[in-house]
Write a protein that holds these residues in place. Structure first.
Motif, PDB file in Angstrom:
ATOM      1  N   LEU A   1       4.736   1.393  11.456  1.00  0.00           N
ATOM      2  CA  LEU A   1       3.439   1.925  11.061  1.00  0.00           C
ATOM      3  C   LEU A   1       3.305   3.405  11.386  1.00  0.00           C
ATOM      4  CD1 LEU A   1       0.927  -0.931  11.929  1.00  0.00           C
ATOM      5  CD2 LEU A   1       1.321   0.088   9.691  1.00  0.00           C
ATOM      6  N   ALA A   2       2.729   4.156  10.431  1.00  0.00           N
ATOM      7  CA  ALA A   2       2.488   5.591  10.575  1.00  0.00           C
ATOM      8  C   ALA A   2       3.789   6.377  10.734  1.00  0.00           C
ATOM      9  CB  ALA A   2       1.541   5.869  11.744  1.00  0.00           C
TER      10      ALA A   2
ATOM     11  N   TRP B   1      -5.176  -2.617  10.609  1.00  0.00           N
ATOM     12  CA  TRP B   1      -6.385  -3.197  10.031  1.00  0.00           C
ATOM     13  C   TRP B   1      -6.270  -3.256   8.513  1.00  0.00           C
ATOM     14  CZ3 TRP B   1      -9.810  -1.182   6.499  1.00  0.00           C
ATOM     15  CH2 TRP B   1     -11.008  -1.875   6.312  1.00  0.00           C
ATOM     16  N   LEU B   2      -5.782  -2.166   7.887  1.00  0.00           N
ATOM     17  CA  LEU B   2      -5.639  -2.125   6.429  1.00  0.00           C
ATOM     18  C   LEU B   2      -4.704  -3.230   5.940  1.00  0.00           C
ATOM     19  CD1 LEU B   2      -6.099  -0.657   3.690  1.00  0.00           C
ATOM     20  CD2 LEU B   2      -4.068   0.715   4.237  1.00  0.00           C
ATOM     21  N   MET B   3      -3.574  -3.402   6.605  1.00  0.00           N
ATOM     22  CA  MET B   3      -2.635  -4.454   6.210  1.00  0.00           C
ATOM     23  C   MET B   3      -3.296  -5.828   6.254  1.00  0.00           C
ATOM     24  SD  MET B   3       0.761  -3.119   8.205  1.00  0.00           S
ATOM     25  CE  MET B   3       1.657  -4.642   7.931  1.00  0.00           C
ATOM     26  N   GLY B   4      -4.186  -6.012   7.217  1.00  0.00           N
ATOM     27  CA  GLY B   4      -4.880  -7.287   7.355  1.00  0.00           C
ATOM     28  C   GLY B   4      -5.799  -7.612   6.196  1.00  0.00           C
TER      29      GLY B   4
ATOM     30  N   PRO C   1       2.940  -4.526   3.481  1.00  0.00           N
ATOM     31  CA  PRO C   1       3.375  -3.281   4.127  1.00  0.00           C
ATOM     32  C   PRO C   1       2.684  -2.032   3.582  1.00  0.00           C
ATOM     33  CG  PRO C   1       5.010  -4.039   2.562  1.00  0.00           C
ATOM     34  CD  PRO C   1       3.983  -5.126   2.645  1.00  0.00           C
ATOM     35  N   VAL C   2       2.663  -0.994   4.418  1.00  0.00           N
ATOM     36  CA  VAL C   2       2.184   0.330   4.015  1.00  0.00           C
ATOM     37  C   VAL C   2       3.405   1.243   3.912  1.00  0.00           C
ATOM     38  CG1 VAL C   2       0.727   2.294   4.589  1.00  0.00           C
ATOM     39  CG2 VAL C   2      -0.007  -0.018   5.224  1.00  0.00           C
ATOM     40  N   ILE C   3       3.605   1.856   2.741  1.00  0.00           N
ATOM     41  CA  ILE C   3       4.702   2.793   2.533  1.00  0.00           C
ATOM     42  C   ILE C   3       4.163   4.214   2.640  1.00  0.00           C
ATOM     43  CG2 ILE C   3       6.483   3.592   0.935  1.00  0.00           C
ATOM     44  CD1 ILE C   3       6.953   0.784   2.058  1.00  0.00           C
TER      45      ILE C   3
ATOM     46  N   PHE D   1       0.846  -1.182   0.000  1.00  0.00           N
ATOM     47  CA  PHE D   1       0.000   0.000   0.000  1.00  0.00           C
ATOM     48  C   PHE D   1       0.888   1.242   0.000  1.00  0.00           C
ATOM     49  CE2 PHE D   1      -2.468  -3.250   2.234  1.00  0.00           C
ATOM     50  CZ  PHE D   1      -3.717  -3.148   1.643  1.00  0.00           C
ATOM     51  N   GLY D   2       0.360   2.333  -0.544  1.00  0.00           N
ATOM     52  CA  GLY D   2       0.988   3.640  -0.393  1.00  0.00           C
ATOM     53  C   GLY D   2       0.020   4.550   0.332  1.00  0.00           C
ATOM     54  N   SER D   3       0.522   5.469   1.142  1.00  0.00           N
ATOM     55  CA  SER D   3      -0.357   6.366   1.901  1.00  0.00           C
ATOM     56  C   SER D   3       0.205   7.766   1.887  1.00  0.00           C
ATOM     57  CB  SER D   3      -0.508   5.882   3.346  1.00  0.00           C
ATOM     58  OG  SER D   3      -1.282   6.794   4.105  1.00  0.00           O
TER      59      SER D   3
END
Length: 426
Positions: free
Chosen positions: A222-223, A188-191, A197-199, A174-176
């Motif tokens: 995270l964050a 929750w999103l990763m799940g 991963p969230v970048i 994911f990108g944010s």
């Protein structure tokens, strides 16, 4: 309403249902003429034309806070900046399917075009609101491999359980971007995608992409951000305006190295040097570039964003000045002497919440219904400024903290209200 590109050659575009009259400048042409010219070119082969690197590809407008929105040209170099960020930090490559809910009025719109297509990936474009289950099904059916989000969208998905029953297993990461993230919401999103991963990705229209982000080659938190973007250098300034050592934790206004691949070099309606360089400290003989965000570097080398250094807030990904909000709030009730609008991060992390501090004309006033006042503030802001803005809390104060020159010290208020948030959770 008329959308006009402030450039030597502009297209004047009426929005649906609008009525307008405008005298075209020399070299301008109307939207209808543009469509006629475009239709006449159907079936013709286009030939590449050599242009210098500084030639304009498109013009974007910053959101504007206390002044007019800045008209920021993107050049032939800017698409390469977007593409390098996508390749280096989000691992976008040939065969990927990239989706990022956005539009061409926000920098992430043209960024998406350049970041995906230059790297040989496909764009997955959804026509409609991304908040419901229809978008979740689209992500599944399009077999999206890189999904871009903003925290407000994730919060809506989690609250409505919009993604339930859909298979997002094709997502690799994911990108944010857009606003501060919340740890619990992003876990929750990763799940939703087998804990991919969230970048985090933070930049600006004038950057052409990001200046700080994450990397799939580093452990992520995270964050949080783990690294400056490729070809960018970061400096956190101390209270005297000097860069603190690169390996020392600390918090302060963020400055950028002056040489950044793809960053803006001119503005069409303002002096570029005055906006980004005037009054900034010198490091190794070069003037640093102003950005205006407050950042923290932790002892473990991660970075956290703490909002704007000036009196600008980021509410749901939209930058707005405190002055604009206060001007409306001051006129809501005749008993109000003055107000101060502050963006306060919640104790658990996440996007700033709008808090309005109120000073009443009669210092002994104790009968004011702050809940009703909050409703009135929300009504005024949503009707006259932005329907997405919402006051989360109203506090009454005997006076506002001020400097010797009588300027309201919103930073002091922000700190006090943030501490109160923390105390209320203990």
């Amino acid at each position: 309403r008329v959308v006009e590109a402030k450039s030597p050659l502009a297209v004047v575009i009426p929005t649906r249902g609008s009525e307008f009259s405008m005298e075209l400048r020399n070299g301008d042409f109307s939207w209808h003429d543009f469509l006629d010219r475009a239709n006449s070119l159907k079936g013709k082969e286009f030939v590449a034309v050599e242009q210098p690197g500084e030639a304009f590809t498109n013009i974007l407008f910053s959101s504007g806070t206390t002044g007019e929105p800045k008209a920021i040209p993107w050049t032939n170099i800017t698409p390469l900046k977007a593409a390098e960020d996508a390749w280096c930090h989000l691992d976008i490559r040939k065969g990927d399917v990239v989706s990022w809910p956005t539009n061409l009025g926000w920098m992430m719109g043209p960024w998406l075009v350049y970041a995906s297509l230059i790297n040989g990936a496909s764009m997955a474009l959804y026509n409609g609101s991304p908040l419901g289950s229809g978008f979740a099904k689209f992500v599944q059916d399009a077999k999206v491999t890189m999904l871009g989000v903003i925290p407000s969208i994730v919060r809506s998905w989690k609250s409505a359980n919009s993604t339930s029953g859909y298979d997002w297993s094709t997502i690799r990461c994911f990108g944010s971007t857009g606003e501060a993230s919340n740890v619990d919401e992003y876990l929750w999103l990763m799940g939703r995608a087998l804990y991919k991963p969230v970048i985090e990705y933070c930049g600006g229209t004038e950057i052409g992409g990001g200046f700080i982000t994450g990397s799939l080659l580093q452990p992520q938190s995270l964050a949080a951000f783990s690294t400056p973007a490729m070809c960018c250098s970061l400096f956190i300034l101390d209270e005297e305006g000097h860069p603190i050592p690169q390996d020392v934790p600390g918090m302060g206004e963020l400055a950028l190295g002056p040489i950044m691949f793809g960053a803006s070099i001119t503005l069409l309606n303002a002096d570029h040097y005055d906006v980004y360089f005037k009054g900034m400290p010198v490091y190794n003989g070069k003037v640093l570039r102003r950005h205006g965000d407050v950042f923290e570097r932790t002892a473990k080398g991660y970075y956290h964003a703490h909002g704007r250094a000036d009196d600008t807030m980021n509410l749901g990904g939209i930058k707005v000045s405190s002055v604009e909000i206060e001007r409306l709030c001051n006129g809501v009730d005749s008993s109000i002497l003055e107000t101060a609008a502050i963006g306060v991060p919640p104790s658990g992390g996440g996007p700033e919440q709008l808090v309005v501090a109120v000073v009443f004309k009669n210092p002994s006033t104790t009968t004011q219904d702050l809940h009703q006042l909050r409703i009135s503030f929300n009504s005024a802001l949503q009707k006259k400024l932005n329907p997405l803005f919402r006051v989360s809390r109203v506090v009454s104060l005997p006076s506002l903290p001020r400097t010797a020159s009588n300027k309201v010290m919103r930073r002091v208020l922000r700190q006090q209200l943030s501490e109160n948030n923390q105390s209320s959770k203990i």
